[in-house]
Design a protein around this motif. Structure first.
Motif, PDB file in Angstrom:
ATOM      1  N   ARG A   9      61.758  19.675   7.284  1.00 55.97           N
ATOM      2  CA  ARG A   9      61.275  19.406   5.930  1.00 55.97           C
ATOM      3  C   ARG A   9      60.868  20.716   5.266  1.00 55.97           C
ATOM      4  NH1 ARG A   9      59.595  15.628   9.486  1.00 55.97           N
ATOM      5  NH2 ARG A   9      59.888  13.416   8.952  1.00 55.97           N
ATOM      6  N   HIS A  10      61.365  20.945   4.065  1.00 53.36           N
ATOM      7  CA  HIS A  10      61.035  22.187   3.363  1.00 53.36           C
ATOM      8  C   HIS A  10      59.665  22.136   2.706  1.00 53.36           C
ATOM      9  CE1 HIS A  10      65.071  23.925   3.789  1.00 53.36           C
ATOM     10  NE2 HIS A  10      65.520  22.687   3.637  1.00 53.36           N
ATOM     11  N   LEU A  11      59.123  20.938   2.486  1.00 55.35           N
ATOM     12  CA  LEU A  11      57.780  20.754   1.924  1.00 55.35           C
ATOM     13  C   LEU A  11      57.635  21.390   0.546  1.00 55.35           C
ATOM     14  CD1 LEU A  11      55.664  21.431   5.147  1.00 55.35           C
ATOM     15  CD2 LEU A  11      56.486  19.234   4.275  1.00 55.35           C
ATOM     16  N   SER A  12      58.738  21.518  -0.177  1.00 53.94           N
ATOM     17  CA  SER A  12      58.748  22.070  -1.542  1.00 53.94           C
ATOM     18  C   SER A  12      58.165  23.480  -1.587  1.00 53.94           C
ATOM     19  CB  SER A  12      57.973  21.155  -2.502  1.00 53.94           C
ATOM     20  OG  SER A  12      58.548  19.862  -2.542  1.00 53.94           O
ATOM     21  N   ARG A  13      58.421  24.265  -0.554  1.00 50.68           N
ATOM     22  CA  ARG A  13      57.912  25.625  -0.479  1.00 50.68           C
ATOM     23  C   ARG A  13      58.990  26.554   0.037  1.00 50.68           C
ATOM     24  NH1 ARG A  13      53.823  22.154   0.258  1.00 50.68           N
ATOM     25  NH2 ARG A  13      51.712  22.738  -0.403  1.00 50.68           N
ATOM     26  N   SER A  15      60.244  29.755   2.430  1.00 50.91           N
ATOM     27  CA  SER A  15      60.089  29.879   3.878  1.00 50.91           C
ATOM     28  C   SER A  15      58.755  30.503   4.274  1.00 50.91           C
ATOM     29  CB  SER A  15      61.236  30.707   4.451  1.00 50.91           C
ATOM     30  OG  SER A  15      61.100  30.855   5.853  1.00 50.91           O
ATOM     31  N   HIS A  17      55.917  30.684   2.595  1.00 49.26           N
ATOM     32  CA  HIS A  17      54.791  29.803   2.271  1.00 49.26           C
ATOM     33  C   HIS A  17      54.734  28.622   3.235  1.00 49.26           C
ATOM     34  CE1 HIS A  17      52.468  27.429  -1.070  1.00 49.26           C
ATOM     35  NE2 HIS A  17      51.741  27.661   0.001  1.00 49.26           N
ATOM     36  N   ARG A  18      55.888  28.097   3.602  1.00 48.85           N
ATOM     37  CA  ARG A  18      55.932  26.979   4.540  1.00 48.85           C
ATOM     38  C   ARG A  18      55.379  27.375   5.900  1.00 48.85           C
ATOM     39  NH1 ARG A  18      59.329  25.269   8.502  1.00 48.85           N
ATOM     40  NH2 ARG A  18      59.518  23.002   8.796  1.00 48.85           N
ATOM     41  N   GLN A  19      55.782  28.536   6.397  1.00 45.08           N
ATOM     42  CA  GLN A  19      55.281  29.003   7.691  1.00 45.08           C
ATOM     43  C   GLN A  19      53.782  29.260   7.657  1.00 45.08           C
ATOM     44  OE1 GLN A  19      56.812  29.157  10.616  1.00 45.08           O
ATOM     45  NE2 GLN A  19      58.651  28.283   9.669  1.00 45.08           N
ATOM     46  N   LYS A  41      53.697  16.786   6.086  1.00 49.77           N
ATOM     47  CA  LYS A  41      53.063  17.970   6.678  1.00 49.77           C
ATOM     48  C   LYS A  41      52.634  17.697   8.111  1.00 49.77           C
ATOM     49  CE  LYS A  41      51.301  19.743   2.271  1.00 49.77           C
ATOM     50  NZ  LYS A  41      50.081  20.000   1.468  1.00 49.77           N
ATOM     51  N   GLU A  44      55.710  17.936  10.482  1.00 46.39           N
ATOM     52  CA  GLU A  44      56.145  19.311  10.741  1.00 46.39           C
ATOM     53  C   GLU A  44      55.110  20.067  11.560  1.00 46.39           C
ATOM     54  OE1 GLU A  44      59.208  20.672   9.965  1.00 46.39           O
ATOM     55  OE2 GLU A  44      59.539  18.536   9.658  1.00 46.39           O
TER      56      GLU A  44
END
Length: 202
Positions: A9-13, A15, A17-19, A41, A44
């Motif tokens: 899931r990319h979480l609308s962010r 790479s 910011h997601r990490q 969230k 993930e």
């Protein structure tokens, strides 16, 4: 190419910011052992948390370096990760975390919410809820359902001294009198004078 399946899931962010988000959530999970966030969230974060505990069970220099790169405060949490948590899950082959769906946070935010927790810990919600179900069944004098018996087996299987700890929790919950407390005095007629209007002065 538009559409199709994604590996995560990319979480609308983006790479980075997601990490950063997932590292922050995993750090909070190791510290508090239970966090509340959105369902995507939590899913993930669960993947990263499972890998982190697997690194702790390996307990070598390479795994320590990798864990240091995940946690935001490794100087505070590495002793807990490679000490208490590693010993807690030494005999468990997997499934160190659990996700429980919850109601949305508010009427204005209807996103799917969830609780992500470490199993067999002091804040294990299923352990407490199952103990409450068993205490209720004993108070009502009826046998537990098949689902309750399966949950008892799940929450005690890998927990150290699980059977005795579960019985202690059942006794604690039974002492709280949940769902069957004494009625208020007002309900028994003790507050008859309350709520009456005074007669107007002539």
């Amino acid at each position: 190419m538009a559409g199709g399946l994604v590996r995560y899931r990319h979480l609308s962010r983006k790479s980075s910011h997601r990490q950063a988000l997932l590292r922050n959530l995993v750090t909070a999970l190791v510290q508090h052992e239970s966090i509340r966030t959105t369902w995507p969230k939590a899913k993930e974060t669960q993947r990263l948390a499972e890998k982190l505990i697997t690194l702790a069970k390996r307990n070598n220099e390479t795994s320590r370096r990798k864990a240091t790169g995940v946690l935001y405060t490794p100087h505070n949490l590495l002793p807990k990760l490679f000490g208490e948590l590693r010993q807690r899950y030494a005999a468990r082959p997997g499934g160190y975390t659990r996700i429980l769906r919850t109601e949305p946070k508010s009427q204005y935010d209807q996103g799917d919410s969830a609780i992500l927790e470490l199993v067999d810990g002091p804040r294990d919600l299923r352990f407490a809820v199952t103990a409450a179900a068993v205490a209720r069944d004993r108070r009502l004098g009826r046998p537990s359902t098949e689902l309750t018996r399966r949950n008892v087996a799940k929450v005690t299987r890998f927990r150290p001294e699980g059977a005795s700890a579960f019985q202690d929790m059942v006794k604690r919950v039974a002492g709280l009198s949940l769902g069957g407390g004494a009625r208020r005095k007002d309900d028994d007629g003790g507050g008859e004078g309350k709520g009456k209007e005074e007669a107007p002065a002539s």
